[in-house]
Design an enzyme around this catalytic site. Sequence first.
Site, PDB file in Angstrom:
ATOM      1  N   ASP A  13       0.840  -1.198   0.000  1.00 38.41           N
ATOM      2  CA  ASP A  13       0.000   0.000   0.000  1.00 38.41           C
ATOM      3  C   ASP A  13       0.879   1.254   0.000  1.00 38.41           C
ATOM      4  OD1 ASP A  13      -2.191  -1.662   0.207  1.00 38.41           O
ATOM      5  OD2 ASP A  13      -2.337  -1.455   2.393  1.00 38.41           O
TER       6      ASP A  13
HETATM    7  N1  URA Z   1      -1.212  -5.923   3.930  1.00 37.19           N
HETATM    8  C1  URA Z   1      -1.729  -4.667   3.926  1.00 37.19           C
HETATM    9  O1  URA Z   1      -2.745  -4.401   4.528  1.00 37.19           O
HETATM   10  N2  URA Z   1      -1.049  -3.727   3.239  1.00 37.19           N
HETATM   11  C2  URA Z   1       0.119  -3.962   2.579  1.00 37.19           C
HETATM   12  O2  URA Z   1       0.702  -3.044   2.013  1.00 37.19           O
HETATM   13  C3  URA Z   1       0.623  -5.270   2.610  1.00 37.19           C
HETATM   14  C4  URA Z   1      -0.057  -6.238   3.287  1.00 37.19           C
END
Ligand code: URA
Length: 240
Positions: free
Chosen positions: A103
């Site tokens: 993310d």
């Molecule tokens: N899980 C999440 O919630 N975000 C990420 O970036 C990776 C794994």
Amino acid sequence: MRLDRYLSEQLVISRSQATALVRSGRASVDGERTRKPGQPVRPGTSEVTCDGEPVPWVPEITLLMHKPAGCVTARLDASERTVLDLVPATWRRPALAPAGRLDKDTTGLLVLTTDGQLNHALTHPARHLPKRYLATVEGPAMLATDEATLAARFADGVALADGTRCRPAGFRWRAPGVAEITLAEGRTHQVKRMVAAVEGHVLALHREAIGGLALPEDLAPGSCRLASPEELLALSERGD
Ligand code: URA
């Protein structure tokens, strides 16, 4: 190697597009125009052109990046800074792509590679390659739950709000409010959704390791470098 495969890999086009391109007489090998998609070429030795422009052979590269917060895991984005923007020009290739996605606000280890097979091996759901995260969390209900209870829920497979049942995952507290969570799958926002399912909220998320490879200590946030052969091997270790 066949000419159509060479062109498809180096120009990042599909094999059928490469075949059509060769059949229409736009490619040449060692100065000779050819219309044969299966014409043999020797990568690094044969001189291949397309529309008169050289198409040099560029070997595969794999980069390890310490992704900082604030950039998106995409190759192109109209408005946001992407992880590709952090790659120095010498390593930029049309085929360089992130293996998996973090993310925008997640930090930590991200692999970028031109190698489609490696990308597949690191991301394919059926491989169940472990990915280890450190999540800083809040939420009185989660923080009040003892480690054994949370570990059992993660090991059983957390049920997400939409009813999806996750594969068994690892959980332990590394410090008060800091959870180590190890996943063997990669659903969108998975850690955040799993933490929400146990009544917590992720404040910060960091990926510490993929397979058997921990984020190298020499990688400062925002930097990347070529993976060594040992690191490439470690990446694909499932630890079972
Ligand atoms: N899980 C999440 O919630 N975000 C990420 O970036 C990776 C794994």
